[in-house]
Scaffold this motif. Structure first.
Motif, PDB file in Angstrom:
ATOM      1  N   LYS A   3      55.958  13.795  79.687  1.00  0.00           N
ATOM      2  CA  LYS A   3      54.497  13.792  79.575  1.00  0.00           C
ATOM      3  C   LYS A   3      53.932  12.383  79.643  1.00  0.00           C
ATOM      4  N   PHE A   4      54.607  11.454  78.956  1.00  0.00           N
ATOM      5  CA  PHE A   4      54.089  10.087  78.918  1.00  0.00           C
ATOM      6  C   PHE A   4      54.808   9.161  79.904  1.00  0.00           C
ATOM      7  N   LYS A   5      55.556   9.781  80.837  1.00  0.00           N
ATOM      8  CA  LYS A   5      56.174   9.060  81.945  1.00  0.00           C
ATOM      9  C   LYS A   5      57.148   7.966  81.495  1.00  0.00           C
ATOM     10  N   PHE A   6      57.872   8.243  80.389  1.00  0.00           N
ATOM     11  CA  PHE A   6      58.921   7.315  79.968  1.00  0.00           C
ATOM     12  C   PHE A   6      60.190   7.540  80.775  1.00  0.00           C
ATOM     13  N   THR A   7      60.258   8.650  81.464  1.00  0.00           N
ATOM     14  CA  THR A   7      61.359   8.924  82.365  1.00  0.00           C
ATOM     15  C   THR A   7      60.840   9.830  83.475  1.00  0.00           C
ATOM     16  N   GLU A   8      61.491   9.761  84.629  1.00  0.00           N
ATOM     17  CA  GLU A   8      61.081  10.607  85.749  1.00  0.00           C
ATOM     18  C   GLU A   8      61.948  11.848  85.866  1.00  0.00           C
ATOM     19  N   LYS A   9      63.101  11.827  85.202  1.00  0.00           N
ATOM     20  CA  LYS A   9      63.979  12.993  85.248  1.00  0.00           C
ATOM     21  C   LYS A   9      64.763  13.094  83.944  1.00  0.00           C
ATOM     22  N   LEU A  10      65.175  14.312  83.637  1.00  0.00           N
ATOM     23  CA  LEU A  10      65.919  14.574  82.411  1.00  0.00           C
ATOM     24  C   LEU A  10      67.358  14.941  82.749  1.00  0.00           C
ATOM     25  N   PRO A  11      68.279  14.662  81.847  1.00  0.00           N
ATOM     26  CA  PRO A  11      69.665  15.072  82.075  1.00  0.00           C
ATOM     27  C   PRO A  11      69.805  16.584  81.891  1.00  0.00           C
ATOM     28  N   ASP A  12      70.911  17.121  82.369  1.00  0.00           N
ATOM     29  CA  ASP A  12      71.230  18.520  82.114  1.00  0.00           C
ATOM     30  C   ASP A  12      71.566  18.652  80.631  1.00  0.00           C
ATOM     31  N   ILE A  13      70.702  19.310  79.875  1.00  0.00           N
ATOM     32  CA  ILE A  13      70.879  19.413  78.425  1.00  0.00           C
ATOM     33  C   ILE A  13      72.231  20.021  78.072  1.00  0.00           C
ATOM     34  N   ASN A  14      72.714  20.939  78.900  1.00  0.00           N
ATOM     35  CA  ASN A  14      73.989  21.604  78.619  1.00  0.00           C
ATOM     36  C   ASN A  14      75.187  20.658  78.725  1.00  0.00           C
ATOM     37  N   LYS A  15      74.983  19.518  79.394  1.00  0.00           N
ATOM     38  CA  LYS A  15      76.092  18.588  79.611  1.00  0.00           C
ATOM     39  C   LYS A  15      76.103  17.399  78.663  1.00  0.00           C
ATOM     40  N   ILE A  16      75.071  17.249  77.841  1.00  0.00           N
ATOM     41  CA  ILE A  16      75.036  16.054  76.992  1.00  0.00           C
ATOM     42  C   ILE A  16      75.516  16.316  75.563  1.00  0.00           C
ATOM     43  N   PHE A  17      75.908  17.552  75.267  1.00  0.00           N
ATOM     44  CA  PHE A  17      76.434  17.866  73.939  1.00  0.00           C
ATOM     45  C   PHE A  17      77.869  18.372  74.054  1.00  0.00           C
ATOM     46  N   ASN A  18      78.758  17.804  73.269  1.00  0.00           N
ATOM     47  CA  ASN A  18      80.146  18.256  73.231  1.00  0.00           C
ATOM     48  C   ASN A  18      80.574  18.360  71.772  1.00  0.00           C
ATOM     49  N   ASN A  19      80.631  19.597  71.282  1.00  0.00           N
ATOM     50  CA  ASN A  19      80.981  19.815  69.874  1.00  0.00           C
ATOM     51  C   ASN A  19      82.475  20.006  69.657  1.00  0.00           C
ATOM     52  N   HIS A  20      83.268  19.815  70.714  1.00  0.00           N
ATOM     53  CA  HIS A  20      84.712  20.051  70.635  1.00  0.00           C
ATOM     54  C   HIS A  20      85.369  19.225  69.524  1.00  0.00           C
ATOM     55  N   PHE A  21      84.950  17.985  69.390  1.00  0.00           N
ATOM     56  CA  PHE A  21      85.646  17.067  68.494  1.00  0.00           C
ATOM     57  C   PHE A  21      85.337  17.346  67.027  1.00  0.00           C
ATOM     58  N   VAL A  22      84.085  17.675  66.717  1.00  0.00           N
ATOM     59  CA  VAL A  22      83.784  18.034  65.331  1.00  0.00           C
ATOM     60  C   VAL A  22      84.348  19.413  64.998  1.00  0.00           C
ATOM     61  N   LYS A  23      84.361  20.314  65.977  1.00  0.00           N
ATOM     62  CA  LYS A  23      84.941  21.630  65.743  1.00  0.00           C
ATOM     63  C   LYS A  23      86.434  21.536  65.485  1.00  0.00           C
ATOM     64  N   ALA A  24      87.106  20.686  66.257  1.00  0.00           N
ATOM     65  CA  ALA A  24      88.549  20.501  66.070  1.00  0.00           C
ATOM     66  C   ALA A  24      88.848  19.935  64.689  1.00  0.00           C
ATOM     67  N   LEU A  25      88.039  18.981  64.270  1.00  0.00           N
ATOM     68  CA  LEU A  25      88.241  18.366  62.969  1.00  0.00           C
ATOM     69  C   LEU A  25      87.937  19.359  61.858  1.00  0.00           C
ATOM     70  N   ALA A  26      86.903  20.151  62.006  1.00  0.00           N
ATOM     71  CA  ALA A  26      86.570  21.164  61.014  1.00  0.00           C
ATOM     72  C   ALA A  26      87.669  22.209  60.915  1.00  0.00           C
ATOM     73  N   GLY A  27      88.271  22.534  62.039  1.00  0.00           N
ATOM     74  CA  GLY A  27      89.358  23.507  62.031  1.00  0.00           C
ATOM     75  C   GLY A  27      90.569  23.016  61.277  1.00  0.00           C
ATOM     76  N   LYS A  28      90.849  21.723  61.393  1.00  0.00           N
ATOM     77  CA  LYS A  28      91.993  21.143  60.691  1.00  0.00           C
ATOM     78  C   LYS A  28      91.782  21.121  59.193  1.00  0.00           C
ATOM     79  N   GLN A  29      90.504  21.028  58.808  1.00  0.00           N
ATOM     80  CA  GLN A  29      90.216  20.904  57.373  1.00  0.00           C
ATOM     81  C   GLN A  29      89.954  22.254  56.707  1.00  0.00           C
ATOM     82  N   SER A  30      89.849  23.328  57.487  1.00  0.00           N
ATOM     83  CA  SER A  30      89.519  24.627  56.913  1.00  0.00           C
ATOM     84  C   SER A  30      90.743  25.269  56.271  1.00  0.00           C
TER      85      SER A  30
END
Length: 339
Positions: free
Chosen positions: A312-339
């Protein structure tokens, strides 16, 4: 003679193999570390200062990962460095990850939520301003497009206003605070520890803070997709190190505060002023933040909201693919080890 040659051949093969292994790794006692340091950038924010504990107390080494922390006096410089491929990872907000990820040469991926700002980002105003509506037509100094500009936009929107209703004075945060203290502007957006200086202006007061917008400012560890592809085990080790840091802070508060104050270049007394304004995330908090949802506590939702603001305020002209900028694998793996 043939037998001697066979023995020599085996010995040479063993020696070459050993050289190859040593060429890739460093041995420290019974621990194996990557030879080329993984370079992680960080800068002056309460939730990122604790990384210095890992360096001071040998927590990276304990997790068999060779990390070089690179301190940036200017936060923007750290964002630019990761986007240009000069870092393996960086400490940055979700807002700024959305702004930079689309053009990052090696991609940018969120692997850990360090904390949420819960009051340490503030809009501080002069004496005559008593409510958000009083900002209309006033000069507000902010670092354009980054977290406190977003906080300002949220506050204005909540009260039926927009950024166009104020006069934005675009300045780096330190310079913005100085401009406010010297009376050149009527309000300033600032994060800790900069707002300590802002309050030196007579009659100044807090108008809005990140406490009013839970989840709006998520502080993260962001790494390149290249780093994840090439060294996923090292990414895992760094994520684990963060939670070892948090455990150290809880068990050794005095020593931890000494390290934090030194890194932040503030006194231990001033450091305590920031404690209430930061919510450090547990593993469970991380899992919730990575999950889909319909409020700002869920990063996929927050990312869409932030993306709308940036476009809206033209701080960027394009956005990244939201689905590609989050990776929960590492916290999930760590949580699994501690469960």
């Amino acid at each position: 003679m043939l037998k001697i040659r066979q023995i020599l051949s085996v010995f040479l093969l063993f020696s070459l193999s050993l050289l190859l292994v040593v060429g890739c790794q460093i041995y420290r006692g019974d621990q194996v570390l990557n030879e080329k340091p993984i370079v992680i950038g960080y800068s002056t924010w309460v939730g990122w200062w604790p990384w210095a504990i890992a360096e001071e107390e040998g927590l990276f080494t304990a997790n068999k990962v060779n990390v070089q922390l690179k301190w940036f006096d200017g936060y923007l410089e750290s964002l630019q460095a990761l986007a240009a491929g000069q870092l393996d990872g960086n400490c940055q907000t979700l807002n700024d990850t959305i702004a930079f990820a689309a053009d990052a040469v090696n991609g940018e991926v969120v692997v850990l939520v360090n904390d949420n700002s819960a009051g340490n980002d503030k809009i501080i105003v002069s004496e005559e301003i008593n409510k958000v509506e009083d900002l209309r037509g006033k000069k507000v100094a902010v670092e354009e497009g980054v977290v406190d500009d977003f906080l300002l936009a949220l506050a204005l929107e909540k009260h039926g206003m927009s950024r166009e209703d104020v006069e934005i004075v675009p300045l780096e945060t330190g310079a913005a605070v100085l401009s406010f203290v010297t009376g050149k502007v009527d309000a300033v957006g600032a994060f800790a520890p900069f707002w300590l200086t802002a309050f030196q202006r007579s009659g100044s007061k807090e108008l809005v803070s990140s406490k009013d917008f839970p989840g709006a400012i998520a502080d993260l560890l962001v790494v390149s997709q290249k780093f994840i592809d090439e060294q996923p085990q090292q990414v895992q080790a760094i994520v684990k190190t963060w939670f070892d840091i948090r455990e150290f802070m809880q068990k050794n508060p005095k020593r931890a505060n000494e390290i934090l104050a030194k890194r932040a270049n503030v006194t231990v007394e001033d450091l305590k002023k920031f404690e209430a304004g930061v919510k450090f995330f547990t593993l469970e908090d991380n899992l919730e933040a990575f999950s889909p949802g319909n409020n700002m506590k869920h990063m996929p939702y927050a990312a869409q909201k932030i993306g709308d603001f940036l476009l809206k305020f033209k701080f960027t002209e394009k956005l990244p693919d939201i689905n590609k900028i989050f990776n929960n694998h590492f916290v999930k793996a760590l949580a699994g080890k501690q469960s």
